[in-house]
Motif scaffolding. Sequence first.
Motif, short mmCIF file in Angstrom:
data_model
loop_
_atom_site.label_atom_id
_atom_site.label_comp_id
_atom_site.label_asym_id
_atom_site.label_seq_id
_atom_site.Cartn_x
_atom_site.Cartn_y
_atom_site.Cartn_z
N GLU A 98 3.92 -12.41 1.80
CA GLU A 98 3.38 -13.24 2.87
C GLU A 98 3.90 -12.75 4.22
N ASP A 99 3.01 -12.65 5.19
CA ASP A 99 3.39 -12.18 6.52
C ASP A 99 3.93 -13.35 7.34
N PRO A 100 5.21 -13.32 7.74
CA PRO A 100 5.75 -14.42 8.54
C PRO A 100 5.03 -14.61 9.87
N ALA A 101 4.38 -13.55 10.37
CA ALA A 101 3.67 -13.66 11.65
C ALA A 101 2.30 -14.32 11.49
N GLY A 102 1.91 -14.62 10.26
CA GLY A 102 0.64 -15.29 10.04
C GLY A 102 -0.52 -14.38 9.71
N GLY A 103 -0.28 -13.10 9.57
CA GLY A 103 -1.35 -12.17 9.23
C GLY A 103 -1.64 -12.18 7.74
N PRO A 104 -2.52 -11.29 7.28
CA PRO A 104 -2.81 -11.20 5.85
C PRO A 104 -1.60 -10.74 5.06
N ASP A 105 -1.64 -10.97 3.75
CA ASP A 105 -0.54 -10.53 2.90
C ASP A 105 -0.31 -9.03 3.05
N ILE A 106 0.95 -8.64 2.89
CA ILE A 106 1.33 -7.24 3.02
C ILE A 106 1.48 -6.66 1.62
N PRO A 107 0.53 -5.82 1.15
CA PRO A 107 0.65 -5.25 -0.19
C PRO A 107 1.51 -3.99 -0.20
N VAL A 108 2.38 -3.91 -1.17
CA VAL A 108 3.23 -2.73 -1.36
C VAL A 108 3.13 -2.34 -2.83
N ARG A 109 2.83 -1.07 -3.10
CA ARG A 109 2.62 -0.61 -4.47
C ARG A 109 3.50 0.58 -4.82
N LYS A 110 3.85 0.63 -6.11
CA LYS A 110 4.51 1.82 -6.66
C LYS A 110 4.05 1.97 -8.10
N GLN A 111 4.08 3.22 -8.58
CA GLN A 111 3.68 3.51 -9.95
C GLN A 111 4.89 3.62 -10.86
N PHE A 112 4.70 3.20 -12.11
CA PHE A 112 5.74 3.36 -13.11
C PHE A 112 5.82 4.82 -13.54
N GLY A 113 7.06 5.29 -13.73
CA GLY A 113 7.27 6.65 -14.18
C GLY A 113 7.61 6.71 -15.65
N LEU A 114 8.19 7.83 -16.06
CA LEU A 114 8.54 8.03 -17.46
C LEU A 114 9.71 7.15 -17.89
N THR A 115 10.64 6.89 -16.97
CA THR A 115 11.80 6.07 -17.28
C THR A 115 11.65 4.70 -16.65
N HIS A 116 12.22 3.72 -17.32
CA HIS A 116 12.16 2.34 -16.82
C HIS A 116 13.33 2.07 -15.87
N GLU A 117 13.29 2.73 -14.74
CA GLU A 117 14.33 2.54 -13.74
C GLU A 117 13.93 1.42 -12.78
N PRO A 118 14.90 0.80 -12.11
CA PRO A 118 14.56 -0.26 -11.14
C PRO A 118 13.64 0.27 -10.04
N ILE A 119 12.75 -0.59 -9.62
CA ILE A 119 11.79 -0.27 -8.56
C ILE A 119 12.00 -1.25 -7.42
N GLN A 120 12.11 -0.71 -6.21
CA GLN A 120 12.29 -1.54 -5.02
C GLN A 120 11.01 -1.54 -4.20
N LEU A 121 10.58 -2.74 -3.83
CA LEU A 121 9.40 -2.93 -3.00
C LEU A 121 9.81 -3.73 -1.78
N ARG A 122 9.47 -3.23 -0.58
CA ARG A 122 9.88 -3.90 0.64
C ARG A 122 8.79 -3.79 1.69
N THR A 123 8.84 -4.73 2.61
CA THR A 123 7.85 -4.76 3.68
C THR A 123 8.25 -3.81 4.81
N PRO A 124 7.32 -3.49 5.69
CA PRO A 124 7.70 -2.84 6.95
C PRO A 124 8.40 -3.86 7.85
N PRO A 125 8.91 -3.46 9.02
CA PRO A 125 9.55 -4.43 9.93
C PRO A 125 8.63 -5.60 10.24
N LEU A 126 9.23 -6.79 10.34
CA LEU A 126 8.47 -8.03 10.49
C LEU A 126 8.78 -8.73 11.80
#
Length: 197
Positions: A101-129
């Motif tokens: 959710e965009d704190p400024a009131g804009g549309p939702d901010i989608p962030v995507r990543k693909q799963f790899g061969l290993t089940h390692e932790p994945i971090q998803l973060r927004t741009p500056p808000l």
Amino acid sequence: MHKLAVNHGGDWPAFVQWTSGWMVRLKSNPLPYLAAYGVAAVMLLVGIGWLTAEKTGTQPYLHVLGGGFIFNYRVSDIFYGVAVVPVHSVEVGDVVEARFEDPAGGPDIPVRKQFGLTHEPIQLRTPPLQGVIAGRPYRVELRVLSRVDERVMWSSVLHYRSNIDGKLISPVPPVLGPGYHRNPAYPDKPLSTSPHE
């Protein structure tokens, strides 16, 4: 007073006679009976397997390791994010998506990543808000998408709150660059965010 009627023998001889006849037929031609028992055994195993099978539609695909808001006052940066790790079977190339959710009131901010061969932790973060309000819940929708047709295989909704108001962060960063050198544009006196000053 009613007494319980107990049958001490009535149909017992008939049962013995029926059992004996069944055993004779089984010895003379066992194939139909063995086939019937085989079908019954298969049906029983299928039923047990269905009852004990993991229902993939209701099992979580992701385990949330943590998340929340990050304030880097040195560079006047505010963002929030979430860290996840897959706990359910996913294929290489399947997508994990977070819609912030965009704190400024804009549309939702989608962030995507693909799963790899290993089940390692994945971090998803927004741009500056901008526009972060302390104590207000902000919605994050997590989704796992198929790599083939982007079908939603699993989704969940989280909420994160900031304990610091975005107005406390100067619009002009105090430092610049990876070495955190002083920003010449930053005033000697920090910019006030109070309406009474």
